[in-house]
Design an enzyme around this catalytic site. Structure first.
Site, PDB file in Angstrom:
ATOM      1  N   CYS A 215      25.605  -0.424 -13.803  1.00 17.91           N
ATOM      2  CA  CYS A 215      24.580   0.623 -13.727  1.00 17.91           C
ATOM      3  C   CYS A 215      23.210   0.030 -13.455  1.00 17.91           C
ATOM      4  O   CYS A 215      22.345   0.705 -12.887  1.00 17.91           O
ATOM      5  CB  CYS A 215      24.559   1.463 -15.003  1.00 17.91           C
ATOM      6  SG  CYS A 215      24.244   0.514 -16.496  1.00 17.91           S
ATOM      7  N   HIS A 533      22.288   1.658 -21.115  1.00 13.27           N
ATOM      8  CA  HIS A 533      22.690   2.307 -19.868  1.00 13.27           C
ATOM      9  C   HIS A 533      21.464   2.627 -19.038  1.00 13.27           C
ATOM     10  O   HIS A 533      20.455   3.103 -19.551  1.00 13.27           O
ATOM     11  CB  HIS A 533      23.455   3.582 -20.197  1.00 13.27           C
ATOM     12  CG  HIS A 533      24.019   4.242 -18.988  1.00 13.27           C
ATOM     13  ND1 HIS A 533      24.819   3.596 -18.072  1.00 13.27           N
ATOM     14  CD2 HIS A 533      23.877   5.506 -18.520  1.00 13.27           C
ATOM     15  CE1 HIS A 533      25.149   4.431 -17.110  1.00 13.27           C
ATOM     16  NE2 HIS A 533      24.603   5.593 -17.341  1.00 13.27           N
TER      17      HIS A 533
END
Lengths: 586, 113
Positions: A215, A533
Site C-alpha cells: 500500500c 496502512h
C-alpha cells in the site's frame, strides 16, 4: 503578515504626509537618513542623532516605558503610548506641520495625527541599504559553490530558455510512428464511451491491487498518476516505452538496459487511463523498483515517502537527458521527475557576533516538516472537532493550540523562521574565522510546479533504539499561497515594516508563475508504525476520491479534512484544471 | 484608560558606612542598560522567547482577526496596539518574566561596584 506589497505598490500616503512632502520637497527625509544606525547582530535599524544617544521624551523624560518617536520637522523626541498618554500626539497637535515622526527604535515613519504608520519609498530604501551593507556581502560555503554559481548566473535563465522557434506543421517522427502502430489504445472508443460516462467516474481512476504490504507504493502511485504535469507528460507520450526500449537495444541488451522506471510509469499510465475499471496489479513496476532499490526489496511494509524519493531518483537516473551537458541543479532540465518536483531552497546563516551572513542554495524535491513538539504534557491528538474558545495556558501557548490544532501553514512558518542554533552547533564564520553561534533561516528561492509536503510522523531514535509514530492531527488547506515562504518575503520581513525596494538580484526564479497552489492528493497513514496502512485521497473535478488499494470510492471533503495527512501534494493553480460538470477529460 | 502604577518608593538608605550611593532609580538603571548594550541583548532574548512560546503568533492572529473584522483600510497601528496590549501583557508566560528578571538582576549585581 505580508500584505501584497510586491515592491510595486506603495501604500497611499495620509493627508498629513502629503502636506509634509509638499512643504519640504519630494525627499523630506534625507536628513533623517544620516541618523540610521544599524547594530549587529540581527541588524535592526534605529534612529539616533549620535550613536550613543539615549532617547528620552522631551516632555516627561520617559525613556523606557513606551515607544519613542522623533518629530521629523524639529527632531524633538516624545513618548507615545496610545493607552496612557502621548506627548508625541500632543506635540503634533500643538504645532501644525509636525505630525510626521519616526519610531526611533524601529526606523519606521509614523503619523501622530492619524495614529498610523506611513511609508516613504526613499527613506525605506535607505534603511534597507543600511541594513544590507551591515550584513556585508553574501557568499556560499564550499558545499554548494556550483549551485551558487549556477543560480547566481541563472537570472537570465528563463530568458535564455525561451528561444523563438519557427512554426512547422506537425509530422510524426520515428518515435511517434511507432506509437501510432497497433500498440496504442484509443482513449475514447465509440464502444466504451457510453460505458465510461455511465459510471460517472473521471478518467484515470483505477484501483491498484495490494501485492503484499505494497500500500505504500500504491498510495504514492495514485498521487503520481494524478499529478497534472506528470500525467500530461506520460499521456502526451513524451516517454514512449516501446521507443525507449528499442533505442536502448532491449531485445539484445542486458537486464539493466531494459530497466527504466519511466517506461514502467508509461505502462502504468496506459493501463490506468485505458478506461478499464478493474483493479490493476502493478507487479512489473514493483519488480523494476526492487531492482533499482535493492536494499528495500522485500515484502515488508516500507515508508511511502522513502519510496517516493527513491522513485524520483530512479526516473532521473534512467531518463537524464544528456549527462555531459552541465545541468543547472533545481532547474528541472534533467528529467521529468525534477521538472515537476524540484524547487530550490535558500539557507541563510548569520553569525551572531559580527552579523556576517552566508547564503547557500540547494535543490529539493519536497519539504519535510516537523510537527510541533508536544506541549502541555498531553500526548493525545486533538481532532478537528475540539475547537475550544480562547484559552490561555500558563507557560506555553500557540494560536492554534488554543483550538488544539496544528496547521500546515504553522509548520511552514516554523520552517522558514529564523532559528538560533544551539551553542553545541556553532558554525564557522568566514569573517571571524572561528566557530560562532549562528542564526539560521530557510526560505524558498524557487517554487516547483508541484509542492510535496512530507510530515515527519515517524521518529527514529538511534540513541534509544526505538521508533515511534506521531499521530497528532495536522490541518491542511485546500488552497495554499506560498508567497510568505519565498526568499523575497522572508528577506523583506527582516527589514521591518516598510516598502521593500525591488531588488533585481533577489528575483525569484519563478516569479512569472504564481505562488498559489491547489491541493490534489493526500497520502494518509493510519495505524501503528509497524502495522499501518496507507490510503490516498485524490481531488478530481472538485470531487474527492478515496483510493484504498483496489477500492476507489467517492467521499465527502470533510472526510479528507479530518484525515491524518502524511504527504500532501499541491500543484500550481495555473496547472490545475477545475472541471465543469462535463466528464470526458481529466 | 488606566494609568500605570506609580514606581515603588525608593528603599530606605542602607546603614552601610560608605553609603553615598543610593539604590539606582529606574532611569539610571535604564541608562546603564542602554549604554552597556545589555538592553539590546535583553530585547533580543525577549523576542526569541516570545517567538518560541507562540506569543508572537498569538498577537499576529489577534491583529489579523481584528483587521479582518474592521477592514484593512480602517485599522491603524494605534488601534492594533490598543486592542492587543491588555491581552498581550496578561499572557506573557511566567517563565519568560522570570528569565528576564534573572538577567536584569545578574546585570545589576555585576555592575554594582
Amino acid at each position: 503578515m505580508s500584505s501584497k506589497i510586491n515592491g510595486h505598490v506603495s501604500p497611499q500616503p495620509c493627508p498629513h504626509l502629503l502636506v509634509f512632502r509638499s512643504r519640504n520637497g519630494p525627499k523630506p527625509f534625507r536628513a533623517l537618513q544620516d541618523c540610521i544606525r544599524v547594530k549587529p547582530p540581527g541588524g535592526r535599524a534605529a534612529i539616533r542623532r549620535e550613536p550613543t544617544e539615549v532617547p528620552r521624551c522631551g516632555t516627561c523624560e520617559e525613556s523606557s516605558r513606551s515607544r519613542l518617536y522623533a518629530c521629523v520637522a524639529c527632531a524633538a523626541v516624545f513618548c507615545h503610548a496610545p493607552l496612557l498618554h502621548s506627548h508625541a500626539s500632543d506635540h503634533s497637535l500643538s504645532i501644525p506641520g509636525h505630525e510626521i515622526a519616526v519610531d526611533v527604535d524601529r526606523a519606521e515613519l509614523f503619523c501622530c495625527a492619524c495614529g498610523d504608520q506611513v511609508y516613504d519609498r526613499d527613506f525605506d530604501a535607505a534603511v534597507v541599504l543600511a541594513q544590507t551593507v551591515n550584513a556585508t556581502a553574501t557568499t556560499s560555503t564550499s558545499g554548494s559553490t556550483a549551485m551558487q554559481c549556477s543560480v547566481a548566473g541563472s537570472q537570465p535563465e528563463n530568458l535564455r530558455k525561451r528561444r523563438r522557434v519557427d512554426y512547422r506543421p506537425w509530422e510524426p517522427d520515428s518515435g511517434e510512428h511507432i506509437s501510432r502502430g497497433n500498440q496504442s489504445i484509443p482513449l475514447l472508443d465509440a464502444a466504451n464511451a457510453s460505458l465510461v460516462s455511465s459510471t460517472q467516474q473521471p478518467w484515470g481512476l483505477r484501483g491498484l491491487n495490494n501485492l503484499g504490504n505494497t500500500c505504500f507504493m500504491n498510495s504514492i502511485l495514485q498521487a503520481l498518476l494524478h499529478t497534472p504535469p506528470l500525467r500530461n507528460y506520460f499521456l502526451g507520450d513524451r516517454h514512449n516505452r516501446y521507443y525507449c526500449q528499442q533505442k536502448n537495444g532491449a531485445i539484445n541488451g542486458t537486464k539493466n538496459s531494459r530497466l527504466c522506471l519511466a517506461c514502467d510509469m508509461d505502462a502504468l499510465f496506459s493501463a490506468v487511463f485505458s478506461g478499464d475499471r478493474t483493479p490493476y496489479s502493478p507487479a512489473k513496476f514493483l519488480y523494476s523498483w526492487w531492482q533499482h532499490a535493492a536494499n528495500l526489496a522485500s515484502y515488508e511494509q516500507q515508508d511511502a515517502h522513502e519510496f517516493f524519493i527513491s522513485m524520483l531518483e530512479g526516473i532521473h537516473e534512467k531518463v537524464e537527458k544528456d549527462k555531459r551537458k552541465f545541468q543547472s541543479p533545481g532547474s528541472g532540465d534533467c528529467c521529468i521527475a525534477h521538472r515537476v518536483f524540484s524547487g530550490i531552497l535558500r539557507s541563510d546563516v548569520m553569525c551572531m557576533v559580527c552579523g556576517f551572513t552566508s547564503t547557500t542554495y540547494d535543490p529539493c524535491v519536497d519539504i519535510s516538516l516537523d510537527l510541533e513538539p508536544n506541549q502541555g504534557g498531553s500526548g493525545k491528538s486533538s481532532s478537528a472537532k475540539s475547537l475550544n474558545s480562547f484559552n490561555v495556558e500558563a507557560d506555553c501557548m500557540r494560536p492554534n493550540q488554543n483550538c488544539g490544532i496544528s496547521t500546515l501553514k504553522g509548520c511552514l512558518e516554523r520552517f522558514t523562521r529564523a532559528e538560533k542554533l544551539g551553542s553545541d552547533q556553532k558554525l564557522f564564520c568566514q569573517k571571524c574565522q572561528v566557530r560562532q553561534e549562528s542564526l539560521k533561516q530557510m526560505s524558498i528561492r524557487k517554487l516547483p510546479l508541484v509542492s510535496c509536503f512530507h510530515v515527519k510522523r515517524f521518529e527514529h531514535s538511534s540513541i534509544r533504539k526505538m521508533s515511534r509514530k506521531v499521530d497528532r492531527y495536522l490541518q491542511f488547506p485546500f488552497s495554499l499561497d506560498m508567497a510568505p515562504y519565498l526568499s523575497s518575503s522572508i528577506l523583506r520581513s527582516r527589514f521591518g515594516n516598510r516598502i521593500f525596494p525591488f531588488d533585481g538580484d533577489e528575483q525569484d526564479a519563478s516569479n512569472d508563475l504564481s505562488t498559489e497552489f491547489e491541493l490534489f492528493a493526500v497520502v494518509t497513514h493510519s495505524g501503528r508504525l509497524d502495522a499501518g496502512h496507507y490510503v490516498t485521497y485524490l481531488r478530481l473535478s472538485n470531487q474527492w476520491y478515496k483510493c484504498d488499494d483496489a477500492w476507489i470510492t467517492q467521499v465527502n471533503e470533510s472526510i479528507v479534512r479530518a484525515a491524518q495527512g502524511y504527504m500532501m501534494f499541491y500543484v500550481q493553480k495555473v496547472l490545475y484544471y477545475k472541471e465543469s460538470e462535463n466528464q470526458g477529460t481529466s | 484608560m488606566s494609568r500605570p502604577p506609580p514606581p515603588p518608593p525608593p528603599p530606605p538608605p542602607t546603614t552601610n558606612k560608605d553609603q553615598q550611593r543610593q539604590n539606582p532609580s529606574l532611569q539610571e538603571i535604564n541608562i546603564k542598560l542602554i549604554q552597556s548594550g545589555e538592553k539590546e541583548r535583553l530585547k533580543e532574548l525577549l523576542r526569541e522567547r516570545l517567538l518560541e512560546c507562540g506569543w508572537i503568533d498569538e498577537m499576529k492572529a489577534l491583529c489579523r482577526a481584528f483587521t479582518r473584522k474592521k477592514g484593512r483600510n480602517n485599522v491603524t497601528v494605534d488601534d492594533l496596539v490598543h486592542v492587543i496590549s491588555p491581552k498581550g501583557r496578561a499572557s506573557i508566560p511566567d517563565s519568560v518574566k522570570a528569565k528576564l528578571l534573572q538577567r536584569i538582576r545578574a546585570f545589576l549585581a555585576s555592575t554594582a561596584d
